[in-house]
Motif scaffolding. Structure first.
Motif, PDB file in Angstrom:
ATOM      1  N   GLY A 136      12.268   9.954  -1.585  1.00 24.14           N
ATOM      2  CA  GLY A 136      12.313  11.166  -2.378  1.00 24.14           C
ATOM      3  C   GLY A 136      12.462  12.415  -1.524  1.00 24.14           C
ATOM      4  O   GLY A 136      12.793  12.347  -0.346  1.00 24.14           O
ATOM      5  N   PRO A 137      12.184  13.579  -2.115  1.00 25.56           N
ATOM      6  CA  PRO A 137      12.489  14.848  -1.439  1.00 25.56           C
ATOM      7  C   PRO A 137      11.476  15.298  -0.398  1.00 25.56           C
ATOM      8  O   PRO A 137      11.697  16.303   0.261  1.00 25.56           O
ATOM      9  CB  PRO A 137      12.544  15.845  -2.601  1.00 25.56           C
ATOM     10  N   SER A 138      10.348  14.596  -0.251  1.00 25.26           N
ATOM     11  CA  SER A 138       9.342  14.997   0.734  1.00 25.26           C
ATOM     12  C   SER A 138       9.069  13.861   1.707  1.00 25.26           C
ATOM     13  O   SER A 138       9.052  12.682   1.326  1.00 25.26           O
ATOM     14  CB  SER A 138       8.034  15.390   0.059  1.00 25.26           C
TER      15      SER A 138
ATOM     16  N   ASP B  41      -3.844  11.915   0.454  1.00 25.57           N
ATOM     17  CA  ASP B  41      -3.903  12.056  -0.998  1.00 25.57           C
ATOM     18  C   ASP B  41      -5.018  13.041  -1.363  1.00 25.57           C
ATOM     19  O   ASP B  41      -6.187  12.834  -1.016  1.00 25.57           O
ATOM     20  CB  ASP B  41      -4.169  10.691  -1.640  1.00 25.57           C
ATOM     21  N   ARG B  42      -4.649  14.106  -2.022  1.00 31.03           N
ATOM     22  CA  ARG B  42      -5.579  15.207  -2.288  1.00 31.03           C
ATOM     23  C   ARG B  42      -6.793  14.763  -3.092  1.00 31.03           C
ATOM     24  O   ARG B  42      -7.887  15.339  -2.969  1.00 31.03           O
ATOM     25  CB  ARG B  42      -4.838  16.335  -3.023  1.00 31.03           C
ATOM     26  N   ARG B  43      -6.648  13.742  -3.897  1.00 29.49           N
ATOM     27  CA  ARG B  43      -7.775  13.272  -4.694  1.00 29.49           C
ATOM     28  C   ARG B  43      -8.906  12.758  -3.806  1.00 29.49           C
ATOM     29  O   ARG B  43     -10.091  12.892  -4.155  1.00 29.49           O
ATOM     30  CB  ARG B  43      -7.311  12.185  -5.661  1.00 29.49           C
ATOM     31  N   LEU B  44      -8.562  12.175  -2.651  1.00 30.85           N
ATOM     32  CA  LEU B  44      -9.584  11.702  -1.728  1.00 30.85           C
ATOM     33  C   LEU B  44     -10.333  12.868  -1.095  1.00 30.85           C
ATOM     34  O   LEU B  44     -11.506  12.754  -0.762  1.00 30.85           O
ATOM     35  CB  LEU B  44      -8.946  10.841  -0.631  1.00 30.85           C
ATOM     36  N   ILE B  45      -9.646  13.997  -0.930  1.00 30.08           N
ATOM     37  CA  ILE B  45     -10.293  15.193  -0.388  1.00 30.08           C
ATOM     38  C   ILE B  45     -11.206  15.830  -1.440  1.00 30.08           C
ATOM     39  O   ILE B  45     -12.265  16.380  -1.123  1.00 30.08           O
ATOM     40  CB  ILE B  45      -9.235  16.210   0.074  1.00 30.08           C
ATOM     41  N   MET B  46     -10.803  15.721  -2.706  1.00 31.19           N
ATOM     42  CA  MET B  46     -11.552  16.358  -3.795  1.00 31.19           C
ATOM     43  C   MET B  46     -12.721  15.515  -4.291  1.00 31.19           C
ATOM     44  O   MET B  46     -13.385  15.878  -5.260  1.00 31.19           O
ATOM     45  CB  MET B  46     -10.605  16.648  -4.964  1.00 31.19           C
TER      46      MET B  46
ATOM     47  N   ARG C 285      11.979  -0.303   9.997  1.00 31.54           N
ATOM     48  CA  ARG C 285      11.924   0.886   9.150  1.00 31.54           C
ATOM     49  C   ARG C 285      10.600   0.953   8.410  1.00 31.54           C
ATOM     50  O   ARG C 285      10.128  -0.043   7.849  1.00 31.54           O
ATOM     51  CB  ARG C 285      13.082   0.899   8.153  1.00 31.54           C
ATOM     52  N   VAL C 286      10.030   2.136   8.425  1.00 32.92           N
ATOM     53  CA  VAL C 286       8.828   2.449   7.667  1.00 32.92           C
ATOM     54  C   VAL C 286       9.212   3.516   6.651  1.00 32.92           C
ATOM     55  O   VAL C 286       9.645   4.608   7.032  1.00 32.92           O
ATOM     56  CB  VAL C 286       7.707   2.979   8.579  1.00 32.92           C
ATOM     57  N   VAL C 287       9.079   3.212   5.375  1.00 28.92           N
ATOM     58  CA  VAL C 287       9.381   4.173   4.323  1.00 28.92           C
ATOM     59  C   VAL C 287       8.115   4.411   3.509  1.00 28.92           C
ATOM     60  O   VAL C 287       7.575   3.483   2.900  1.00 28.92           O
ATOM     61  CB  VAL C 287      10.515   3.683   3.394  1.00 28.92           C
ATOM     62  N   LEU C 288       7.610   5.634   3.532  1.00 28.26           N
ATOM     63  CA  LEU C 288       6.497   5.998   2.664  1.00 28.26           C
ATOM     64  C   LEU C 288       7.040   6.070   1.243  1.00 28.26           C
ATOM     65  O   LEU C 288       7.971   6.823   0.959  1.00 28.26           O
ATOM     66  CB  LEU C 288       5.903   7.348   3.085  1.00 28.26           C
ATOM     67  N   ASP C 289       6.457   5.275   0.350  1.00 22.15           N
ATOM     68  CA  ASP C 289       7.058   5.088  -0.966  1.00 22.15           C
ATOM     69  C   ASP C 289       6.076   5.408  -2.084  1.00 22.15           C
ATOM     70  O   ASP C 289       5.729   4.568  -2.904  1.00 22.15           O
ATOM     71  CB  ASP C 289       7.563   3.636  -1.089  1.00 22.15           C
ATOM     72  N   ARG C 290       5.639   6.668  -2.115  1.00 26.77           N
ATOM     73  CA  ARG C 290       4.827   7.192  -3.216  1.00 26.77           C
ATOM     74  C   ARG C 290       5.417   8.541  -3.628  1.00 26.77           C
ATOM     75  O   ARG C 290       4.733   9.577  -3.590  1.00 26.77           O
ATOM     76  CB  ARG C 290       3.366   7.334  -2.806  1.00 26.77           C
ATOM     77  N   PRO C 291       6.674   8.554  -4.034  1.00 28.00           N
ATOM     78  CA  PRO C 291       7.322   9.846  -4.296  1.00 28.00           C
ATOM     79  C   PRO C 291       6.673  10.631  -5.418  1.00 28.00           C
ATOM     80  O   PRO C 291       6.799  11.861  -5.462  1.00 28.00           O
ATOM     81  CB  PRO C 291       8.756   9.449  -4.646  1.00 28.00           C
ATOM     82  N   GLU C 292       5.956   9.960  -6.305  1.00 30.00           N
ATOM     83  CA  GLU C 292       5.325  10.663  -7.427  1.00 30.00           C
ATOM     84  C   GLU C 292       4.212  11.597  -6.955  1.00 30.00           C
ATOM     85  O   GLU C 292       3.819  12.518  -7.675  1.00 30.00           O
ATOM     86  CB  GLU C 292       4.776   9.656  -8.444  1.00 30.00           C
ATOM     87  N   VAL C 293       3.692  11.373  -5.728  1.00 28.07           N
ATOM     88  CA  VAL C 293       2.680  12.260  -5.145  1.00 28.07           C
ATOM     89  C   VAL C 293       3.170  12.777  -3.793  1.00 28.07           C
ATOM     90  O   VAL C 293       2.381  13.028  -2.889  1.00 28.07           O
ATOM     91  CB  VAL C 293       1.306  11.559  -5.008  1.00 28.07           C
ATOM     92  N   ARG C 294       4.487  12.958  -3.672  1.00 31.44           N
ATOM     93  CA  ARG C 294       5.121  13.463  -2.451  1.00 31.44           C
ATOM     94  C   ARG C 294       4.714  12.637  -1.221  1.00 31.44           C
ATOM     95  O   ARG C 294       4.497  13.148  -0.150  1.00 31.44           O
ATOM     96  CB  ARG C 294       4.814  14.940  -2.232  1.00 31.44           C
ATOM     97  N   ASN C 295       4.597  11.314  -1.449  1.00 36.07           N
ATOM     98  CA  ASN C 295       4.260  10.370  -0.367  1.00 36.07           C
ATOM     99  C   ASN C 295       2.932  10.698   0.296  1.00 36.07           C
ATOM    100  O   ASN C 295       2.766  10.532   1.520  1.00 36.07           O
ATOM    101  CB  ASN C 295       5.388  10.308   0.664  1.00 36.07           C
TER     102      ASN C 295
ATOM    103  N   SER D 217       0.806  -1.231   0.000  1.00 36.36           N
ATOM    104  CA  SER D 217       0.000   0.000   0.000  1.00 36.36           C
ATOM    105  C   SER D 217       0.833   1.272   0.000  1.00 36.36           C
ATOM    106  O   SER D 217       0.558   2.217   0.746  1.00 36.36           O
ATOM    107  CB  SER D 217      -0.943  -0.004   1.217  1.00 36.36           C
ATOM    108  N   GLY D 218       1.891   1.317  -0.824  1.00 38.15           N
ATOM    109  CA  GLY D 218       2.712   2.511  -0.896  1.00 38.15           C
ATOM    110  C   GLY D 218       3.696   2.640   0.235  1.00 38.15           C
ATOM    111  O   GLY D 218       4.191   3.743   0.503  1.00 38.15           O
ATOM    112  N   LEU D 219       4.010   1.544   0.906  1.00 42.50           N
ATOM    113  CA  LEU D 219       4.951   1.532   2.019  1.00 42.50           C
ATOM    114  C   LEU D 219       6.022   0.469   1.802  1.00 42.50           C
ATOM    115  O   LEU D 219       5.759  -0.568   1.202  1.00 42.50           O
ATOM    116  CB  LEU D 219       4.231   1.212   3.337  1.00 42.50           C
ATOM    117  N   ARG D 220       7.228   0.755   2.304  1.00 42.76           N
ATOM    118  CA  ARG D 220       8.245  -0.283   2.452  1.00 42.76           C
ATOM    119  C   ARG D 220       8.435  -0.510   3.942  1.00 42.76           C
ATOM    120  O   ARG D 220       8.794   0.426   4.679  1.00 42.76           O
ATOM    121  CB  ARG D 220       9.571   0.113   1.803  1.00 42.76           C
ATOM    122  N   LEU D 221       8.189  -1.728   4.388  1.00 43.05           N
ATOM    123  CA  LEU D 221       8.210  -2.051   5.805  1.00 43.05           C
ATOM    124  C   LEU D 221       9.228  -3.165   6.024  1.00 43.05           C
ATOM    125  O   LEU D 221       9.098  -4.249   5.462  1.00 43.05           O
ATOM    126  CB  LEU D 221       6.819  -2.513   6.264  1.00 43.05           C
TER     127      LEU D 221
END
Length: 256
Positions: free
Chosen positions: A56-58, A64-69, A16-26, A4-8
């Motif tokens: 990535g950089p964030s 996820d903004r799409r869920l808000i929209m 280690r928990v790594v949020l791994d959706r850099p294309e949407v700034r995690n 689900s977008g994580l590396r565990l």
């Protein structure tokens, strides 16, 4: 483990928990929160440090903004659809979301957030869920929920008040303004601020330092500190006595 977008991962005493959706700034989703809760429940007892970071950089741009929209993302329904459900169901679903964050406060281990770039909304709250925050000098925090007509509901309100005080916490949340890395250090949000290129090595050094004391001593000390604000002084003294008695007994037993 990728989920689900994580590396565990678990490597001996370090998880280690790594949020791994850099294309949407995690940006985060409820599926990520459920996966985080499951990871926390399944941690082996030898884990002593949990490091949370973003690919990535964030660190994380929040929900996820799409869920808000109003969009559906990877099978997850839009956030506002919760408003049409009975209150007890809403409470249960939010409680399940919160479980993805609250396990990081458990006394069995010390949790460390390695924050760079954006830490917004749910990203800010994930950093607050951790015991310690190592922050790159490009980090920017913002509690965006009030600007969207919502409240921070992933466990971030209490640690924010504990770290910066009620008045400053209210100002940060009510204005949804940016808190830059330097101010985060001044307010106590950041334990350490370093250059972006130094973030990984600094977290590694801190992890090694946290692993140096005996695990029981760190566990008992964290439990004492977590409860200190809610106990009268005499009760805190009693808690210290009880914790020390357990430590002395364990140390004596190890000699035998």
């Amino acid at each position: 483990m990728m989920e689900s977008g994580l590396r565990l991962t678990v490597d001996g005493p370090v998880a280690r928990v790594v949020l791994d959706r850099p294309e949407v700034r995690n940006a985060q989703t409820p599926a990520m929160w459920r996966a985080l809760a499951g990871f926390g429940q399944a941690l082996p007892p030898e884990v002593r440090v949990v490091v949370v970071s973003g690919e990535g950089p964030s660190f994380s741009a929040g929900l996820d903004r799409r869920l808000i929209m109003g969009e559906t993302v990877e099978g997850e329904e839009p956030l506002l659809s919760l408003g049409a459900k009975p209150a007890d169901q809403v409470h249960a679903e939010i409680a399940a979301f919160q479980a993805g964050f609250s396990w990081l406060r458990r006394p069995e281990f010390v949790s460390v957030a390695a924050v760079q770039g954006h830490a917004v909304g749910a990203g800010f709250q994930l950093a607050l869920a951790c015991d310690l925050r190592v922050v790159a000098d490009d980090a920017r925090f913002s509690m965006r929920e009030p600007a969207l007509g919502l409240v921070p509901d992933l466990g971030g309100t209490q640690p924010l008040v504990q770290l910066v005080g009620y008045s400053r916490a209210l100002e940060i949340c009510a204005t949804s303004r940016w808190v830059e890395a330097g101010e985060a250090r001044e307010l106590g949000l950041a334990n350490i601020v370093v250059g972006v290129s130094e973030l990984g090595d600094t977290v590694k050094d801190l992890t090694e330092a946290l692993l140096a004391p005996l695990p029981g001593a760190v566990r008992e000390t964290k439990a004492l500190l977590l409860g200190a604000a809610d106990r009268p002084y005499e009760e805190q003294l009693r808690a210290e006595r009880e914790a020390q008695a357990r430590r002395l007994a364990e140390l004596l037993g190890s000699l035998g």
